[in-house]
Design a protein around this motif. Sequence first.
Motif, PDB file in Angstrom:
ATOM      1  N   THR A   1     -16.614 158.965 -56.215  1.00 26.93           N
ATOM      2  CA  THR A   1     -15.548 158.541 -55.196  1.00 26.93           C
ATOM      3  C   THR A   1     -15.733 159.306 -53.794  1.00 26.93           C
ATOM      4  N   GLN A   2     -15.261 158.967 -52.776  1.00 25.68           N
ATOM      5  CA  GLN A   2     -15.453 159.715 -51.409  1.00 25.68           C
ATOM      6  C   GLN A   2     -14.089 160.731 -51.538  1.00 25.68           C
ATOM      7  N   VAL A   3     -14.549 161.767 -50.842  1.00 26.49           N
ATOM      8  CA  VAL A   3     -13.494 163.090 -50.980  1.00 26.49           C
ATOM      9  C   VAL A   3     -13.553 163.445 -49.343  1.00 26.49           C
ATOM     10  N   ARG A   4     -12.606 163.279 -48.285  1.00 28.44           N
ATOM     11  CA  ARG A   4     -12.613 163.848 -47.189  1.00 28.44           C
ATOM     12  C   ARG A   4     -11.644 165.423 -47.296  1.00 28.44           C
ATOM     13  N   VAL A   5     -12.166 166.033 -46.635  1.00 31.44           N
ATOM     14  CA  VAL A   5     -11.641 167.608 -46.667  1.00 31.44           C
ATOM     15  C   VAL A   5     -11.317 168.137 -45.125  1.00 31.44           C
ATOM     16  N   LEU A   6     -10.392 168.792 -45.128  1.00 31.89           N
ATOM     17  CA  LEU A   6     -10.081 169.348 -43.968  1.00 31.89           C
ATOM     18  C   LEU A   6      -9.914 170.678 -44.206  1.00 31.89           C
ATOM     19  N   ALA A   7     -10.350 171.698 -43.446  1.00 30.83           N
ATOM     20  CA  ALA A   7     -10.011 173.018 -43.361  1.00 30.83           C
ATOM     21  C   ALA A   7      -9.693 173.541 -42.060  1.00 30.83           C
ATOM     22  N   ALA A   8      -8.792 174.257 -41.813  1.00 33.12           N
ATOM     23  CA  ALA A   8      -7.889 174.650 -40.650  1.00 33.12           C
ATOM     24  C   ALA A   8      -7.381 175.885 -40.624  1.00 33.12           C
ATOM     25  N   ASN A   9      -7.502 176.885 -39.534  1.00 29.31           N
ATOM     26  CA  ASN A   9      -6.709 177.922 -39.336  1.00 29.31           C
ATOM     27  C   ASN A   9      -5.844 177.670 -38.237  1.00 29.31           C
ATOM     28  N   VAL A  10      -4.479 177.780 -38.215  1.00 31.23           N
ATOM     29  CA  VAL A  10      -3.553 177.367 -37.404  1.00 31.23           C
ATOM     30  C   VAL A  10      -2.880 178.528 -36.638  1.00 31.23           C
ATOM     31  N   GLU A  11      -3.581 179.710 -36.895  1.00 34.11           N
ATOM     32  CA  GLU A  11      -3.272 180.805 -36.026  1.00 34.11           C
ATOM     33  C   GLU A  11      -1.698 181.134 -36.014  1.00 34.11           C
ATOM     34  N   PHE A  12      -1.190 181.720 -37.140  1.00 37.70           N
ATOM     35  CA  PHE A  12       0.163 182.249 -37.366  1.00 37.70           C
ATOM     36  C   PHE A  12       1.041 180.963 -37.216  1.00 37.70           C
TER      37      PHE A  12
ATOM     38  N   THR B   1      -0.666 168.627 -37.952  1.00 42.87           N
ATOM     39  CA  THR B   1       0.084 167.203 -38.598  1.00 42.87           C
ATOM     40  C   THR B   1      -0.293 166.294 -37.841  1.00 42.87           C
ATOM     41  N   GLU B   2      -0.713 166.102 -36.591  1.00 42.52           N
ATOM     42  CA  GLU B   2      -1.136 164.885 -35.898  1.00 42.52           C
ATOM     43  C   GLU B   2      -2.653 164.565 -36.432  1.00 42.52           C
ATOM     44  N   THR B   3      -3.495 165.523 -36.628  1.00 42.89           N
ATOM     45  CA  THR B   3      -4.952 165.580 -37.120  1.00 42.89           C
ATOM     46  C   THR B   3      -4.824 164.765 -38.496  1.00 42.89           C
ATOM     47  N   ILE B   4      -4.021 165.301 -39.307  1.00 44.70           N
ATOM     48  CA  ILE B   4      -3.830 164.937 -40.806  1.00 44.70           C
ATOM     49  C   ILE B   4      -3.373 163.172 -40.725  1.00 44.70           C
ATOM     50  N   ARG B   5      -2.547 163.057 -39.901  1.00 43.86           N
ATOM     51  CA  ARG B   5      -2.131 161.642 -39.909  1.00 43.86           C
ATOM     52  C   ARG B   5      -3.269 160.661 -39.544  1.00 43.86           C
ATOM     53  N   ARG B   6      -4.027 161.321 -38.390  1.00 43.92           N
ATOM     54  CA  ARG B   6      -5.024 160.324 -37.928  1.00 43.92           C
ATOM     55  C   ARG B   6      -6.179 160.354 -38.839  1.00 43.92           C
ATOM     56  N   GLU B   7      -6.681 161.454 -39.206  1.00 45.09           N
ATOM     57  CA  GLU B   7      -7.953 161.513 -40.430  1.00 45.09           C
ATOM     58  C   GLU B   7      -7.784 161.261 -41.554  1.00 45.09           C
ATOM     59  N   ARG B   8      -6.429 161.432 -42.242  1.00 45.18           N
ATOM     60  CA  ARG B   8      -6.158 161.181 -43.546  1.00 45.18           C
ATOM     61  C   ARG B   8      -7.233 161.761 -44.744  1.00 45.18           C
TER      62      ARG B   8
ATOM     63  N   ILE C   1     -19.790 165.443 -41.153  1.00 47.95           N
ATOM     64  CA  ILE C   1     -18.810 166.541 -40.557  1.00 47.95           C
ATOM     65  C   ILE C   1     -18.829 166.587 -39.216  1.00 47.95           C
ATOM     66  N   ARG C   2     -17.334 166.888 -39.067  1.00 44.31           N
ATOM     67  CA  ARG C   2     -16.854 167.269 -37.580  1.00 44.31           C
ATOM     68  C   ARG C   2     -16.028 168.315 -37.180  1.00 44.31           C
ATOM     69  N   PHE C   3     -16.119 168.831 -36.177  1.00 47.27           N
ATOM     70  CA  PHE C   3     -15.624 169.974 -35.692  1.00 47.27           C
ATOM     71  C   PHE C   3     -14.478 169.658 -34.568  1.00 47.27           C
ATOM     72  N   LEU C   4     -13.141 169.670 -35.023  1.00 47.32           N
ATOM     73  CA  LEU C   4     -11.914 169.304 -34.224  1.00 47.32           C
ATOM     74  C   LEU C   4     -11.210 170.358 -33.653  1.00 47.32           C
ATOM     75  N   ASP C   5     -10.955 170.356 -32.327  1.00 46.56           N
ATOM     76  CA  ASP C   5     -10.256 171.073 -31.612  1.00 46.56           C
ATOM     77  C   ASP C   5      -8.616 170.933 -31.992  1.00 46.56           C
TER      78      ASP C   5
END
Length: 339
Positions: free
Chosen positions: A118-129, A137-144, A316-320
């Motif tokens: 199966t394919q797995v999409r993983v997102l790791a993020a530091n949201v600074e406090f 939230t917008e990124t999760i909705r867009r990238e799923r 892999i992509r790096f997102l602002d």
Amino acid sequence: MDRALTAEPVTTDSPTAPEPPPLRPRHRLTAWAAGLLLVVPALLAGCRMLDTDGITPVPQLLSLLPWFTVPAGLAVLLAAVARRRALTFTAVVVLTAIGWSSLPYMPQLVTAYGLPLTQVRVLAANVEFGQATGALTETIRRERPQLVFVSECDRACGHALTTAFAAELPHHASVDADGSVGSVLLSAYPLTDERVIPAVMGMPGATAEIAGVPVRLQLAHPLPPMPDQVDLWKRELGRIANAARHRTGPLLVAGDFNASQDHAAFRSILDSGNLQDAARLADVSRTPTWPMEGPLPPFVQIDHVLVTEDFSVRGIRFLDLAGSDHRAVLTDLDLRGGR
């Protein structure tokens, strides 16, 4: 009348080579400048070769390791201008050592066994406090993504994310706390065996059932190597390495490691768990993820997604993320079956 003969004085001393002319003041200053430029690069290259992070300020400066090719290169030029052979040779050695140390760690070509399950999409993020919660939230909705590792997610952030994605990512493991201590792991897959690695900031983990395969998930967020907490930084990275060492089956570790491939404590995690940095497998292991705020441009990659050979990397992509001083890391993986 006999003419008196006078003998020429005879010297027995053998001829000696002329002493080299003293350095001109300008050349002397140039040689001194070359030597000073070499001090820090030589120290960092030595620590890298000895596989140690040393003490302050070495761990902090190692984050800038590839950039020290600049002063080392200038030192080579200045030493050559000053016509100091030994110094020039030393500068070339240091420059070569820095260049070699800056190469990506571990080989890029790694064989992932078995057919893709199966394919797995993983997102790791530091949201600074929690400041970048809205952007995430917008990124999760867009990238799923199916798995989301969130560092510095305070109580409000954790509540917002678990509420917004109760349907898409209904399972979660978290450390509920304020400020930078809070963290949450969101999953589209059922989670069991939840555990937390002891640390100042939250590092939750759990086992996910993905395509019938138990996959160990671990969020990483050790303390940064500030001058007064280097020992604790090493200790917390060591706990992640120890958890990786005792894993069974597929393992995925993601988050803000506050360490780059130039830190021995980070490399020990890769070695202990037989892990690979997904960015290295995608040939982007020098893409900086921090700092995204402030006067300096981003210069170091400290946010990572690490996987065992049970995974192959599709991309892999790096997102602002607006509001965060970190880039998020979005990784597409294939989970593969038995060998």
